[in-house]
Design a protein around this motif. Sequence first.
Motif, mmCIF file in Angstrom:
data_model
loop_
_atom_site.group_PDB
_atom_site.id
_atom_site.type_symbol
_atom_site.label_atom_id
_atom_site.label_comp_id
_atom_site.label_asym_id
_atom_site.label_seq_id
_atom_site.Cartn_x
_atom_site.Cartn_y
_atom_site.Cartn_z
ATOM 1 N N ALA A 88 0.813 -1.184 0.053
ATOM 2 C CA ALA A 88 0.116 0.051 0.182
ATOM 3 C C ALA A 88 0.762 1.270 0.005
ATOM 4 N N GLU A 89 1.779 0.975 0.736
ATOM 5 C CA GLU A 89 2.919 2.374 0.935
ATOM 6 C C GLU A 89 3.442 2.544 -0.564
ATOM 7 N N ARG A 118 -7.481 -2.590 -10.376
ATOM 8 C CA ARG A 118 -7.280 -3.488 -9.356
ATOM 9 C C ARG A 118 -7.431 -2.943 -7.912
ATOM 10 N N GLU A 119 -8.109 -3.107 -7.073
ATOM 11 C CA GLU A 119 -8.277 -2.574 -5.930
ATOM 12 C C GLU A 119 -7.801 -3.532 -4.825
ATOM 13 N N ALA A 120 -7.227 -4.641 -5.040
ATOM 14 C CA ALA A 120 -6.949 -5.510 -4.318
ATOM 15 C C ALA A 120 -8.038 -6.000 -3.249
ATOM 16 N N ASN A 127 -6.423 -2.794 0.831
ATOM 17 C CA ASN A 127 -7.757 -2.237 0.314
ATOM 18 C C ASN A 127 -7.983 -1.193 1.099
ATOM 19 N N ARG A 128 -8.250 -1.260 2.234
ATOM 20 C CA ARG A 128 -8.688 -0.339 3.062
ATOM 21 C C ARG A 128 -7.700 0.970 3.562
ATOM 22 N N THR A 129 -6.276 0.521 3.299
ATOM 23 C CA THR A 129 -5.342 1.794 3.745
ATOM 24 C C THR A 129 -5.269 2.708 2.393
ATOM 25 N N VAL A 130 -5.504 2.073 1.316
ATOM 26 C CA VAL A 130 -5.409 3.161 0.168
ATOM 27 C C VAL A 130 -6.833 3.757 0.065
ATOM 28 N N LYS A 131 -7.743 3.115 0.125
ATOM 29 C CA LYS A 131 -8.963 3.923 0.081
ATOM 30 C C LYS A 131 -9.070 5.189 1.294
ATOM 31 N N LYS A 240 -20.244 8.917 -2.711
ATOM 32 C CA LYS A 240 -19.255 8.327 -2.076
ATOM 33 C C LYS A 240 -19.345 7.162 -1.289
ATOM 34 N N LYS A 241 -20.361 6.906 -0.808
ATOM 35 C CA LYS A 241 -20.922 5.657 -0.161
ATOM 36 C C LYS A 241 -20.464 4.279 -1.035
ATOM 37 N N TRP A 242 -20.488 4.475 -2.486
ATOM 38 C CA TRP A 242 -20.146 3.333 -3.267
ATOM 39 C C TRP A 242 -18.723 3.325 -3.493
ATOM 40 N N ASP A 243 -17.910 4.324 -3.101
ATOM 41 C CA ASP A 243 -16.290 4.212 -2.975
ATOM 42 C C ASP A 243 -15.818 3.184 -2.176
ATOM 43 N N ARG A 244 -16.573 2.850 -1.081
ATOM 44 C CA ARG A 244 -16.199 2.088 0.121
ATOM 45 C C ARG A 244 -16.229 0.717 -0.269
#
Length: 286
Positions: A88-89, A118-120, A127-131, A240-244
């Motif tokens: 992620a870093e 690809r969002e892993a 996935n959560r860290t990047v989002k 934005k709710k769908w971004d998650r």
Amino acid sequence: MNFFTFKKKIKVALSFDDAPTIDSVLFSGEVRSQKLLEQLSKKKIQEAAFFCNTKKEQNILQLSKYASAGHIIGNHTSTHPDLTKVSAEEFIRAIEEADTLLKKLPTYSRWFRYPYLREAHKQADKNRTVKEYLDENEYLYGYITIESYDWYLDELYQENKNTISENVFKKFYAQILHDTLLDGCSIAKECLGKQPVHVLLLHENDVNALFLSEFINLAQSNGFEFVSMKEAYSDSIANKKWDRLPQSMRRPEGIAKEKKLTVSTQYRWLDCNKIKSEFLSKIDTI
């Protein structure tokens, strides 16, 4: 679903990944950019989006042509990494590197599209860290609603350009992309129960630089309306709710998975072997 079962015009916006691409056998990067701009101008397409990589700083000069024409510049990272294969870093660093260069352009917007889409999603922490990073830095997610294999059409053209007429290939190219629009609309109807303002995924390549207007003509003749990417990303599915969602880039399919819906429609032409077979069958009839 046949197009003519749709009751009103369907809106589509154009987005191009992987700009600026390198020189090809046919064109230098500079010439390709100019030809693609001419295609867009010819059909009066305003505010398309180019999701850009910034591997070499001098390529920013090429991107400035799109910005000068009023098209939107988005972030596609500096080095096009696959998030499933890097940390992620490292991925976030590639976003920041691109942002540093792209923000020099007047139409740069903090719109981000994941390389390869690809969002892993199977690596929840990554996935959560990047989002979280994207949300904290107020990025708009550069999702798509219709995926195409225009990149393979480009490969096919490069392989056969000396043995087939340009006119024959451009009609084949336009039909494949038009079929892809129809399939994407059918999928969206199943996933969402309606048609959003669609976002079509294309790439900055030679076939689009040569033949894009042929595809647009065919789509317009069948009732599609081409609109700006700003209009597309004002649609309700840009919420934005769908971004998650773990898989937010292919937005209709991601929403369908969240709602546990079964989607029966499949794209006809997201298969290189099928495209090549169809191409060869067309050639045999000439």
